[in-house]
Scaffold this active site. Structure first.
Site, PDB file in Angstrom:
ATOM      1  N   ILE A 145      20.327   1.915   7.018  1.00 21.18           N
ATOM      2  CA  ILE A 145      21.190   1.484   8.117  1.00 21.18           C
ATOM      3  C   ILE A 145      20.418   0.507   9.006  1.00 21.18           C
ATOM      4  O   ILE A 145      19.353   0.852   9.509  1.00 21.18           O
ATOM      5  CB  ILE A 145      21.650   2.690   8.969  1.00 21.18           C
ATOM      6  N   LYS A 184       7.587   6.120  10.656  1.00 19.60           N
ATOM      7  CA  LYS A 184       8.071   6.497  11.990  1.00 19.60           C
ATOM      8  C   LYS A 184       7.045   7.319  12.765  1.00 19.60           C
ATOM      9  O   LYS A 184       6.935   7.199  13.985  1.00 19.60           O
ATOM     10  CB  LYS A 184       9.398   7.241  11.918  1.00 19.60           C
ATOM     11  N   GLY A 194      15.372  18.127  -4.139  1.00 23.82           N
ATOM     12  CA  GLY A 194      14.460  17.104  -3.641  1.00 23.82           C
ATOM     13  C   GLY A 194      14.832  16.534  -2.291  1.00 23.82           C
ATOM     14  O   GLY A 194      14.221  15.559  -1.833  1.00 23.82           O
ATOM     15  N   GLY A 196       5.029   5.120  -3.885  1.00 25.23           N
ATOM     16  CA  GLY A 196       5.945   6.216  -4.152  1.00 25.23           C
ATOM     17  C   GLY A 196       7.314   5.674  -4.501  1.00 25.23           C
ATOM     18  O   GLY A 196       7.458   4.526  -4.948  1.00 25.23           O
ATOM     19  N   ASP A 237      11.065  15.220  12.764  1.00 30.25           N
ATOM     20  CA  ASP A 237      11.354  13.933  12.125  1.00 30.25           C
ATOM     21  C   ASP A 237      12.388  13.156  12.943  1.00 30.25           C
ATOM     22  O   ASP A 237      12.222  11.960  13.213  1.00 30.25           O
ATOM     23  CB  ASP A 237      11.865  14.173  10.706  1.00 30.25           C
ATOM     24  N   LYS A 282      12.038   9.379  15.175  1.00 35.52           N
ATOM     25  CA  LYS A 282      12.980   8.269  15.035  1.00 35.52           C
ATOM     26  C   LYS A 282      13.679   7.969  16.362  1.00 35.52           C
ATOM     27  O   LYS A 282      13.885   6.808  16.718  1.00 35.52           O
ATOM     28  CB  LYS A 282      13.999   8.599  13.947  1.00 35.52           C
ATOM     29  N   ALA A 295       0.860  -1.186   0.000  1.00 36.25           N
ATOM     30  CA  ALA A 295       0.000   0.000   0.000  1.00 36.25           C
ATOM     31  C   ALA A 295       0.892   1.230   0.000  1.00 36.25           C
ATOM     32  O   ALA A 295       1.590   1.500   0.977  1.00 36.25           O
ATOM     33  CB  ALA A 295      -0.904  -0.006   1.226  1.00 36.25           C
ATOM     34  N   VAL A 325       9.739   4.657  -2.592  1.00 38.73           N
ATOM     35  CA  VAL A 325      10.121   3.472  -1.825  1.00 38.73           C
ATOM     36  C   VAL A 325       9.336   2.250  -2.281  1.00 38.73           C
ATOM     37  O   VAL A 325       9.908   1.169  -2.500  1.00 38.73           O
ATOM     38  CB  VAL A 325       9.923   3.708  -0.314  1.00 38.73           C
ATOM     39  N   ARG A 330      -2.837   5.988  -4.744  1.00 41.01           N
ATOM     40  CA  ARG A 330      -3.873   6.972  -5.084  1.00 41.01           C
ATOM     41  C   ARG A 330      -4.057   7.127  -6.589  1.00 41.01           C
ATOM     42  O   ARG A 330      -5.168   7.366  -7.060  1.00 41.01           O
ATOM     43  CB  ARG A 330      -3.510   8.325  -4.460  1.00 41.01           C
TER      44      ARG A 330
END
Length: 440
Positions: A138, A107, A189, A13, A203, A207, A10, A15, A46
């Site tokens: 990693i 995350k 980007g 993109g 962010d 994590k 689902a 990834v 989508r």
């Protein structure tokens, strides 16, 4: 013959598309190594018309990702939608409730709902795997959860956001301002149109909350994290750091001390000699301090399609092998609710940059306030203004000039108190800059 592990994805993109491509080229090797193949049987996104570099018609398309999460054709659901609420949360909850294994890179979802989701996975006897949620390619979660059971971890810290590391690296190497580097990061980007989540440290905080839970076997407590971003860092701060033998990095730090678990995200000065200071650009790094291995540093790509997809595929491979680990290293019921170590009690060295009026007695006034707060100064440096229009016979212009203090170990509360008093004395012309120092 063993039935393939049937995977539904689902979110298609960068990834998601990379996961499909990696599985396609590595599936024969995975089958030989693990004795069971992986077959992507279902996908959802989508926009069905978008070109993703592979033929969508070879997979069953679901307009409704919740239908994918309950499909009889899917054994393992990969959630790559993102976000802590809404569709992403519904997909994961629905899949776990239906007895499906779940792999996610989310995350934000884990930082907010990780404990409840882990408990549901444990009740259903299925995997909830999230290696890709922290530091991209990693394998830091696997390292903490599976490779270090013989270690008592005292501290972990790291560069967990490539956008911030890219900006700070460019600022240092090229003398650019934060805004100049941010615009370039957006053009390339590396940064979103609204970069707040990255550059203000949120962010990294999400994590860090996940890593803290696994490292210290504690309940996730994202709200306990002290957070500062990098938007206030100037080229002068980076220049001064370099002259003093440091680099500035946005670090997420978690450590156990006598007061509990301290979690903080903020710009940090680290010695140039340290491994983490060498990490430049969009690369991530995590250092783990433990009693047996002493210091272990993992460095690698922290984001991007292939690196993140690599972590997703590693989790899928664990599902193939039947490894349904406790998501946070031990049963959710065994996770402790750790005491929060207040940021005011944090103790360490500090860099303090004050923009002071270049006149007699200012440095003495600053030093007096520091002494009153029982703060010992390791060094004090004053930079003369090159733009001063005039100077008195002592070489003073009266114009604002930077005064930089490096302290020995002091508490956060003492530093804040001293800086507040200095400001109240009218000795500074601009808001002060305070950056913590993390020594080896």
């Amino acid at each position: 013959m063993t039935r393939p592990l049937r995977v539904g994805i689902a979110g298609l993109g960068t990834v998601g598309a990379s996961v499909i491509q990696i599985l396609a080229r590595r599936n024969e090797i995975l089958t030989q190594r693990h004795g069971r193949s992986v077959q992507v049987t279902a996908i959802s996104a989508r926009d069905r018309t978008k070109d993703r570099g592979f033929d969508l018609s070879t997979y069953r398309w679901f307009d409704d990702p919740l239908a994918l999460a309950t499909s009889d054709e899917v054994d393992c659901v990969v959630e790559l939608v993102g976000g802590s609420e809404g569709t992403a949360r519904e997909i994961v909850e629905t899949a776990l409730t239906a007895g499906k294994h779940v792999v996610t890179a989310n995350k934000a979802l884990l930082a907010k709902h990780g404990l409840a989701l882990a408990r549901l996975a444990e009740q259903k006897g299925v995997a909830l795997a999230f290696e890709a949620s922290v530091a991209g390619g990693i394998p830091v979660i696997k390292t903490l959860r599976e490779a270090l059971p013989g270690n008592a971890i005292s501290r972990l810290y790291g560069i967990l956001n490539g956008t911030c590391n890219y900006i700070l690296s460019r600022m240092e190497m090229e003398g650019l301002t934060f805004q100049e580097c941010l615009k370039d990061a957006q053009r390339l980007g590396y940064a979103e149109a609204d970069p707040t989540f990255d550059v203000e440290g949120f962010d990294t905080a999400h994590k860090l909350a996940i890593l803290t839970s696994i490292a210290f076997e504690t309940e996730i407590d994202a709200e306990a994290i002290y957070v500062e971003g990098i938007s206030s860092i100037t080229p002068l701060d980076l220049t001064m750091a370099s002259e003093l033998g440091f680099r500035i990095k946005l670090l997420g730090v978690a450590e156990r001390n006598a007061m509990g678990i301290e979690q903080r995200v903020h710009p940090t000065m680290v010695p140039k000699s340290s491994a983490i200071a060498q990490v430049m650009g969009v690369t991530n790094a995590v250092t783990i301090d433990a009693d047996a291995v002493k210091e272990l540093t993992l460095i690698g790509p922290g984001a991007g399609g292939d690196p993140t997809a690599s972590a997703v595929v590693a989790d899928i491979a664990d599902v193939v092998l039947g490894k349904a680990h406790h998501p946070f290293g031990c049963s959710v019921d065994r996770l402790e609710r750790a005491s929060r170590a207040p940021m005011q009690r944090h103790e360490g060295g500090y860099y303090i940059r004050l923009t002071v009026h270049d006149r007699p007695g200012v440095a003495a006034g600053v030093a007096m306030r520091m002494a009153e707060a029982e703060i010992s100064l390791e060094s004090i440096l004053q930079k003369r203004s090159e733009k001063a229009a005039s100077q008195d016979k002592h070489g003073r212009s009266g114009a604002p000039v930077p005064l930089v203090l490096i302290t020995y170990a002091a508490t956060e509360s003492a530093i804040r108190s001293a800086v507040e008093r200095i400001s109240g004395d009218g000795l500074i012309a601009e808001p002060p800059q305070v950056i913590r120092i993390e020594r080896e």
